[in-house]
Enzyme design. Structure first.
Site, PDB file in Angstrom:
ATOM      1  N   ASP A  72       0.810  -1.222   0.000  1.00 24.01           N
ATOM      2  CA  ASP A  72       0.000   0.000   0.000  1.00 24.01           C
ATOM      3  C   ASP A  72       0.844   1.272   0.000  1.00 24.01           C
ATOM      4  OD1 ASP A  72       0.924  -0.222   2.597  1.00 24.01           O
ATOM      5  OD2 ASP A  72      -0.924   0.491   3.503  1.00 24.01           O
ATOM      6  N   ARG A  97      -8.148   6.052  -3.094  1.00 21.25           N
ATOM      7  CA  ARG A  97      -9.447   5.806  -2.441  1.00 21.25           C
ATOM      8  C   ARG A  97     -10.540   6.378  -3.323  1.00 21.25           C
ATOM      9  NH1 ARG A  97      -8.863   7.522   3.443  1.00 21.25           N
ATOM     10  NH2 ARG A  97      -7.801   5.513   3.643  1.00 21.25           N
ATOM     11  N   GLU A 115      -2.722   0.059  -4.025  1.00 19.47           N
ATOM     12  CA  GLU A 115      -3.875  -0.372  -3.230  1.00 19.47           C
ATOM     13  C   GLU A 115      -5.053   0.528  -3.566  1.00 19.47           C
ATOM     14  OE1 GLU A 115      -4.592  -1.516   1.340  1.00 19.47           O
ATOM     15  OE2 GLU A 115      -4.740   0.636   0.957  1.00 19.47           O
ATOM     16  N   ALA A 134     -15.209   5.746   8.518  1.00 23.51           N
ATOM     17  CA  ALA A 134     -13.783   5.413   8.647  1.00 23.51           C
ATOM     18  C   ALA A 134     -12.964   6.612   9.129  1.00 23.51           C
ATOM     19  CB  ALA A 134     -13.235   4.910   7.318  1.00 23.51           C
TER      20      ALA A 134
HETATM   21  P1  0O2 Z   1      -3.197   4.494   6.045  1.00 20.01           P
HETATM   22  O1  0O2 Z   1      -2.728   5.747   6.659  1.00 20.01           O
HETATM   23  O2  0O2 Z   1      -4.681   4.515   5.767  1.00 20.01           O
HETATM   24  O3  0O2 Z   1      -2.405   4.039   4.881  1.00 20.01           O
HETATM   25  P2  0O2 Z   1      -1.478  -5.177   4.964  1.00 20.01           P
HETATM   26  O4  0O2 Z   1      -1.393  -3.871   4.190  1.00 20.01           O
HETATM   27  O5  0O2 Z   1      -2.349  -6.196   4.267  1.00 20.01           O
HETATM   28  O6  0O2 Z   1      -0.181  -5.706   5.352  1.00 20.01           O
HETATM   29  P3  0O2 Z   1      -3.562  -4.845   6.823  1.00 20.01           P
HETATM   30  O7  0O2 Z   1      -3.645  -4.011   8.049  1.00 20.01           O
HETATM   31  O8  0O2 Z   1      -4.020  -6.254   6.943  1.00 20.01           O
HETATM   32  O9  0O2 Z   1      -2.102  -4.767   6.308  1.00 20.01           O
HETATM   33  O10 0O2 Z   1      -4.371  -4.184   5.633  1.00 20.01           O
HETATM   34  P4  0O2 Z   1      -5.925  -3.931   5.556  1.00 20.01           P
HETATM   35  O11 0O2 Z   1      -6.570  -4.106   6.874  1.00 20.01           O
HETATM   36  O12 0O2 Z   1      -6.477  -4.708   4.423  1.00 20.01           O
HETATM   37  O13 0O2 Z   1      -5.986  -2.406   5.144  1.00 20.01           O
HETATM   38  C1  0O2 Z   1      -5.232  -1.435   5.746  1.00 20.01           C
HETATM   39  C2  0O2 Z   1      -5.826  -0.070   5.437  1.00 20.01           C
HETATM   40  O14 0O2 Z   1      -7.257  -0.130   5.418  1.00 20.01           O
HETATM   41  C3  0O2 Z   1      -5.490   0.922   6.520  1.00 20.01           C
HETATM   42  O15 0O2 Z   1      -4.317   1.584   6.175  1.00 20.01           O
HETATM   43  C4  0O2 Z   1      -6.687   1.849   6.535  1.00 20.01           C
HETATM   44  O16 0O2 Z   1      -6.583   2.800   5.491  1.00 20.01           O
HETATM   45  C5  0O2 Z   1      -7.821   0.905   6.203  1.00 20.01           C
HETATM   46  N1  0O2 Z   1      -8.399   0.258   7.401  1.00 20.01           N
HETATM   47  C6  0O2 Z   1      -8.348  -1.068   7.699  1.00 20.01           C
HETATM   48  N2  0O2 Z   1      -8.998  -1.333   8.827  1.00 20.01           N
HETATM   49  C7  0O2 Z   1      -9.479  -0.154   9.282  1.00 20.01           C
HETATM   50  C8  0O2 Z   1     -10.272   0.211  10.438  1.00 20.01           C
HETATM   51  O17 0O2 Z   1     -10.657  -0.608  11.274  1.00 20.01           O
HETATM   52  N3  0O2 Z   1     -10.571   1.547  10.560  1.00 20.01           N
HETATM   53  C9  0O2 Z   1     -10.174   2.480   9.657  1.00 20.01           C
HETATM   54  N4  0O2 Z   1     -10.518   3.749   9.868  1.00 20.01           N
HETATM   55  N5  0O2 Z   1      -9.427   2.161   8.567  1.00 20.01           N
HETATM   56  C10 0O2 Z   1      -9.084   0.870   8.390  1.00 20.01           C
HETATM   57  P5  0O2 Z   1      -3.227   1.921   7.284  1.00 20.01           P
HETATM   58  O18 0O2 Z   1      -1.982   1.164   6.936  1.00 20.01           O
HETATM   59  O19 0O2 Z   1      -3.778   1.706   8.651  1.00 20.01           O
HETATM   60  O20 0O2 Z   1      -2.903   3.413   7.156  1.00 20.01           O
END
Ligand code: 0O2
Length: 253
Positions: A104, A109, A171, A183
């Site tokens: 990512d 988005r 991503e 979110a």
């Molecule tokens: P940012 O600042 O948004 O980039 P992976 O990337 O697969 O190794 P993970 O955590 O399994 O890691 O990925 P996931 O859960 O598929 O997606 C991660 C991103 O989705 C997050 O990015 C958020 O943008 C969003 N997201 C996932 N779960 C939540 C949640 O519960 N609440 C909110 N508000 N957003 C969520 P990052 O890396 O956290 O940061």
């Protein structure tokens, strides 16, 4: 009164001690140029994917007189964010490791009004022959425990440079306005400091409840829109349901 030079030295020392670890500084010094280059490639990949969505929006506007996309936000993950993720996953701190392991770095988005538009756009993007699907996570069909809903796609897209073609990972997060609103509030709560534990628990429950209410609102608004299209004999885009062969294939991923 302190001299300016002394204050600057103290500031630098503070930044070194508290923000920039030796490991982080070493990484930056050794990888400055390759890192800048890689980040530029990710920015190009974002431009490619963003344009694809803008083209789709334009086409739907002409063909069906409506825009499935409300807005598009893009970002390249900060170096700090990348480092934190590598450290958390106990992966090597190197430019190669970033490209291989962090999916990512380039993020886009896409905010839609209606849930069906999310699948329609994902379908249209993935049908394009220069897009390769790497991973799909459907947090709409299977929301996270927090209540988080969105459709996540990790795709590889080619960028064309002076003498080479490179595949870069992007991503794509697709969500409705309501999912995005939720979110961003949840994100604020999550990163707010000094909240007592009892309050954190209460807020988490409230947010889970809001996510349910918000999902049901999305569904009702979708139904109103569908009914409106039906009674007015509107020409609607096909392939919006999960029964189409492509989407059936996707759901197996
Ligand atoms: P940012 O600042 O948004 O980039 P992976 O990337 O697969 O190794 P993970 O955590 O399994 O890691 O990925 P996931 O859960 O598929 O997606 C991660 C991103 O989705 C997050 O990015 C958020 O943008 C969003 N997201 C996932 N779960 C939540 C949640 O519960 N609440 C909110 N508000 N957003 C969520 P990052 O890396 O956290 O940061």
């Amino acid at each position: 009164m302190f001299e300016e030079g002394y204050l600057q030295k103290m500031r630098d020392q503070f930044v070194r001690d508290t923000i920039l670890t030796d490991e982080f500084m070493d990484f930056i010094q050794q990888n400055m140029l390759p890192m800048d280059t890689l980040m530029a490639y990710y920015r190009c990949a974002i431009m490619e994917v963003e344009t694809k969505f803008k083209v789709l929006n334009e086409q739907f506007s002409l063909r069906y007189d409506r825009n499935p996309i409300e807005s598009i936000k893009t970002r390249v993950k900060s170096t700090d964010g990348i480092m934190k993720k590598l450290k958390k996953k106990e992966l090597p701190l190197s430019v190669e490791s970033i490209e291989k392991n962090i999916n990512d770095v380039a993020g886009i988005r896409v905010i839609c009004s209606f849930p069906e538009d999310i699948y329609l756009l994902a379908d249209c993007l993935l049908q394009q022959d220069d897009i390769r699907l790497i991973e799909k996570k459907d947090y709409i069909k299977k929301p996270k425990e927090s209540g988080y809903r969105s459709l996540h796609l990790i795709v590889a897209v080619p960028i064309f440079l002076q003498n080479e073609k490179r595949e870069m990972k992007v991503e794509v997060q697709l969500r409705t306005i309501a999912m995005d609103f939720w979110a961003s509030l949840e994100h604020k709560v999550r990163y707010k400091k000094n909240i007592p534990e009892s309050e954190t628990e209460h807020l988490a429950k409230e947010l889970q409840d809001c996510a349910e209410v918000s999902a049901s609102l999305d569904e009702r608004m979708q139904n109103i829109r569908n009914r409106l299209a039906e009674v007015s004999g509107e020409d609607v885009p096909k392939n919006t349901d999960m029964g189409t062969p492509l989407l059936r294939r996707l759901t197996r991923l």
